[in-house]
Design an enzyme around this catalytic site. Sequence first.
Site, PDB file in Angstrom:
ATOM      1  CG  HIS A   1       1.638  -1.865  -0.529  1.00  0.00           C
ATOM      2  ND1 HIS A   1       2.006  -2.560  -1.659  1.00  0.00           N
ATOM      3  CD2 HIS A   1       0.824  -0.856  -0.958  1.00  0.00           C
ATOM      4  CE1 HIS A   1       1.444  -1.994  -2.719  1.00  0.00           C
ATOM      5  NE2 HIS A   1       0.718  -0.964  -2.314  1.00  0.00           N
ATOM      6  CD  GLU A   2      -1.052   1.725   1.150  1.00  0.00           C
ATOM      7  OE1 GLU A   2      -0.759   2.789   0.568  1.00  0.00           O
ATOM      8  OE2 GLU A   2      -1.655   0.790   0.590  1.00  0.00           O
TER       9      GLU A   2
ATOM     10  CD  GLU B   1       0.069  -0.249  -6.144  1.00  0.00           C
ATOM     11  OE1 GLU B   1      -0.010  -1.118  -5.250  1.00  0.00           O
ATOM     12  OE2 GLU B   1       0.014   0.967  -5.904  1.00  0.00           O
TER      13      GLU B   1
END
Length: 292
Positions: free
Chosen positions: A140-141, A218
């Site tokens: 995700h990062e 996100e």
Amino acid sequence: MFNRIFLFLLTNLAVLMLAGIVMSLLGVNPAQMSGLLVMAAIFGFGGSFISLLLSKFMAKRSTGAQVITEPRTPTERWLLETVRRHAQAAGIGMPEVAVYDGPEINAFATGANRNDALVAVSTGLLQNMDQDEAEAVLGHEIAHVANGDMVTMALLQGVLNTFVIVLARVVGGIIDSALSGNREGGRGFAYYIIVFALEMVFGLFATMIAMWFSRRREFRADAGGAQLAGRSKMIAALERLSLNHGQNTLPSQVQAFGISGGVGEGLRRLFLSHPPLTERIAALRAASGSAM
């Protein structure tokens, strides 16, 4: 990166030109308007880009994150290897990898460009997530970095800052002139009070816009993490977060790029950088179902 900057600057210039035309129709002095636009753009983008350039330094300083240069434990070695694998798959340079002391399950990414980033995880994440879940969080990062989210958010914030500065002063001038009966552009003390109040109000709306955009990013980072680590791992990581969701103690400048955000209902939701975890999990499951 440079294409994104050029596009944002071009868009900002076009909108500011349109604003200049509208303000001239309202009787605002063109010479004053030109100077105001330049001043607003300098301050609006200047602060945003200075924050971006200093983001890694400030993140390390504010969280106490310790960069892993030589892994001393199997966990640190696994972190470096996993980030390196994700970075290669995403086509970006190897970020710095750091660990910071914090009881919450969280991680964040920051940096001025895709090839000079920082990915940091909390000790709480390492203690409470298994490797599959942690791998998804790292994915995700890395997706945030690969998508250029830090630069995009800095550009958006620059545009919003510029508009807040311009609109507060233009509207403040119109209100001040109407109240004082002075149509020649003279400025009394009330003008500065009005401008300050308008900056607060317009700033709230600007924050809502920035946070709405952050929530959209996100969902995209979740999809990127699912692509890098696997959809089931990404869903499991978010489910783990939902079971251990505590207060977000990350500094404000990196909260938007963490894996976990705040919780809020009603108007508070408009100021959250992250969508509710239930919505993020549902989006991943829906994408999984549509791919079948």
